[in-house]
Design a protein around this motif. Structure first.
Motif, PDB file in Angstrom:
ATOM      1  N   VAL A  31      14.343  11.797  -0.039  1.00  0.00           N
ATOM      2  CA  VAL A  31      14.749  11.550  -1.326  1.00  0.00           C
ATOM      3  C   VAL A  31      16.075  11.783  -1.621  1.00  0.00           C
ATOM      4  N   LYS A  32      16.733  12.805  -1.007  1.00  0.00           N
ATOM      5  CA  LYS A  32      18.106  13.231  -1.303  1.00  0.00           C
ATOM      6  C   LYS A  32      19.099  12.202  -0.800  1.00  0.00           C
ATOM      7  N   GLU A  33      18.608  11.763   0.612  1.00  0.00           N
ATOM      8  CA  GLU A  33      19.577  10.729   1.036  1.00  0.00           C
ATOM      9  C   GLU A  33      19.720   9.360   0.215  1.00  0.00           C
ATOM     10  N   MET A  34      18.464   9.027  -0.145  1.00  0.00           N
ATOM     11  CA  MET A  34      18.193   7.741  -1.064  1.00  0.00           C
ATOM     12  C   MET A  34      18.856   7.950  -2.397  1.00  0.00           C
ATOM     13  N   GLU A  35      18.922   9.007  -2.986  1.00  0.00           N
ATOM     14  CA  GLU A  35      19.471   9.389  -4.060  1.00  0.00           C
ATOM     15  C   GLU A  35      21.083   9.421  -4.135  1.00  0.00           C
ATOM     16  N   SER A  36      21.385   9.568  -2.857  1.00  0.00           N
ATOM     17  CA  SER A  36      22.901   9.197  -2.620  1.00  0.00           C
ATOM     18  C   SER A  36      23.596   7.835  -3.116  1.00  0.00           C
ATOM     19  N   GLY A  37      22.568   6.974  -2.901  1.00  0.00           N
ATOM     20  CA  GLY A  37      23.024   5.548  -3.384  1.00  0.00           C
ATOM     21  C   GLY A  37      24.020   4.994  -2.525  1.00  0.00           C
ATOM     22  N   ASP A  38      24.656   5.796  -1.665  1.00  0.00           N
ATOM     23  CA  ASP A  38      25.343   5.053  -0.773  1.00  0.00           C
ATOM     24  C   ASP A  38      24.821   4.529   0.702  1.00  0.00           C
ATOM     25  N   LEU A  39      23.964   3.909   0.670  1.00  0.00           N
ATOM     26  CA  LEU A  39      23.078   3.471   2.185  1.00  0.00           C
ATOM     27  C   LEU A  39      23.249   1.971   2.166  1.00  0.00           C
ATOM     28  N   PRO A  40      23.449   1.504   3.438  1.00  0.00           N
ATOM     29  CA  PRO A  40      23.248   0.262   3.855  1.00  0.00           C
ATOM     30  C   PRO A  40      21.675  -0.100   3.431  1.00  0.00           C
ATOM     31  N   LEU A  41      21.423  -1.666   3.151  1.00  0.00           N
ATOM     32  CA  LEU A  41      20.128  -1.853   2.849  1.00  0.00           C
ATOM     33  C   LEU A  41      18.838  -1.489   3.976  1.00  0.00           C
ATOM     34  N   ARG A  43      19.177   0.747   6.103  1.00  0.00           N
ATOM     35  CA  ARG A  43      18.819   2.306   6.373  1.00  0.00           C
ATOM     36  C   ARG A  43      17.964   2.772   5.196  1.00  0.00           C
ATOM     37  N   ALA A  44      18.279   1.955   3.857  1.00  0.00           N
ATOM     38  CA  ALA A  44      17.335   2.451   2.741  1.00  0.00           C
ATOM     39  C   ALA A  44      16.008   2.004   2.953  1.00  0.00           C
ATOM     40  N   LEU A  45      15.807   0.816   3.695  1.00  0.00           N
ATOM     41  CA  LEU A  45      14.311   0.497   3.962  1.00  0.00           C
ATOM     42  C   LEU A  45      13.619   1.127   4.907  1.00  0.00           C
ATOM     43  N   GLU A  46      14.499   1.757   5.937  1.00  0.00           N
ATOM     44  CA  GLU A  46      13.945   2.638   6.915  1.00  0.00           C
ATOM     45  C   GLU A  46      13.476   3.672   6.353  1.00  0.00           C
ATOM     46  N   LEU A  47      14.112   4.372   5.494  1.00  0.00           N
ATOM     47  CA  LEU A  47      13.880   5.559   4.529  1.00  0.00           C
ATOM     48  C   LEU A  47      12.637   5.498   3.899  1.00  0.00           C
ATOM     49  N   PHE A  48      12.776   4.232   3.125  1.00  0.00           N
ATOM     50  CA  PHE A  48      11.672   3.940   2.451  1.00  0.00           C
ATOM     51  C   PHE A  48      10.235   3.917   2.930  1.00  0.00           C
ATOM     52  N   GLU A  49      10.211   3.359   4.309  1.00  0.00           N
ATOM     53  CA  GLU A  49       9.000   3.241   5.049  1.00  0.00           C
ATOM     54  C   GLU A  49       8.778   4.412   5.454  1.00  0.00           C
ATOM     55  N   ARG A  50       9.645   5.219   5.928  1.00  0.00           N
ATOM     56  CA  ARG A  50       9.157   6.528   6.442  1.00  0.00           C
ATOM     57  C   ARG A  50       8.660   7.477   5.412  1.00  0.00           C
ATOM     58  N   GLY A  51       9.121   7.436   4.186  1.00  0.00           N
ATOM     59  CA  GLY A  51       8.706   8.171   3.125  1.00  0.00           C
ATOM     60  C   GLY A  51       7.329   7.838   2.600  1.00  0.00           C
ATOM     61  N   THR A  52       6.955   6.632   2.553  1.00  0.00           N
ATOM     62  CA  THR A  52       5.685   6.288   2.136  1.00  0.00           C
ATOM     63  C   THR A  52       4.692   6.492   3.037  1.00  0.00           C
ATOM     64  N   LYS A  53       5.236   6.637   4.411  1.00  0.00           N
ATOM     65  CA  LYS A  53       4.283   7.101   5.424  1.00  0.00           C
ATOM     66  C   LYS A  53       3.942   8.482   5.309  1.00  0.00           C
ATOM     67  N   LEU A  54       5.030   9.180   5.441  1.00  0.00           N
ATOM     68  CA  LEU A  54       5.045  10.617   5.080  1.00  0.00           C
ATOM     69  C   LEU A  54       4.015  11.241   3.804  1.00  0.00           C
ATOM     70  N   SER A  55       4.297  10.413   2.587  1.00  0.00           N
ATOM     71  CA  SER A  55       3.535  10.713   1.550  1.00  0.00           C
ATOM     72  C   SER A  55       2.130  10.309   1.636  1.00  0.00           C
ATOM     73  N   GLU A  56       1.831   9.423   2.362  1.00  0.00           N
ATOM     74  CA  GLU A  56       0.340   9.120   2.861  1.00  0.00           C
ATOM     75  C   GLU A  56      -0.307  10.355   3.762  1.00  0.00           C
ATOM     76  N   ILE A  57       0.388  10.585   4.708  1.00  0.00           N
ATOM     77  CA  ILE A  57       0.062  11.783   5.791  1.00  0.00           C
ATOM     78  C   ILE A  57       0.052  12.991   4.822  1.00  0.00           C
ATOM     79  N   CYS A  58       0.771  13.311   3.825  1.00  0.00           N
ATOM     80  CA  CYS A  58       0.621  14.568   3.017  1.00  0.00           C
ATOM     81  C   CYS A  58      -0.478  14.546   2.248  1.00  0.00           C
ATOM     82  N   ARG A  59      -0.824  13.408   1.446  1.00  0.00           N
ATOM     83  CA  ARG A  59      -1.753  12.991   0.737  1.00  0.00           C
ATOM     84  C   ARG A  59      -3.175  13.487   1.453  1.00  0.00           C
TER      85      ARG A  59
END
Length: 95
Positions: A31-41, A43-59
């Motif tokens: 989230v911190k890295e994505m909020e920086s707003g200085d990401l290539p598309l 990289r943002a997609l990679e982080l988003f994908e990983r974040g959604t997977k982590l969210s599901e695992i934690c849930r």
């Protein structure tokens, strides 16, 4: 000591965190890295994908913990002389 930098997080998108707390820390880093707003598309997609997977695992880990608590509560109610405790469904709303 394991490297927990966001760069390493997205490089292993299918690796599950060892603990709930580790998964939560990884999500916070993403989230911190994505909020920086200085990401290539890409990289943002990679982080988003990983974040959604982590969210599901934690849930899922939270659901499993909830089930364990409910089982323990049921055991406590079935123990001799311990009829006061009643299992209650876990409430997810904030009211």
């Amino acid at each position: 000591m394991a490297d927990k930098s966001p760069d390493k997080l997205a490089s292993k998108p299918d690796a599950a965190p060892a603990t709930f707390e580790t998964g939560l820390q990884q999500l916070e880093s993403i989230v911190k890295e994505m909020e920086s707003g200085d990401l290539p598309l890409e990289r943002a997609l990679e982080l988003f994908e990983r974040g959604t997977k982590l969210s599901e695992i934690c849930r899922k880990q939270l659901e499993d913990a909830e089930t364990r608590v409910e089982i323990l509560m049921k055991r406590a109610t079935s123990a001799p002389g311990e009829g006061k405790m009643q299992p209650q469904p876990f409430r997810t709303d904030k009211s």
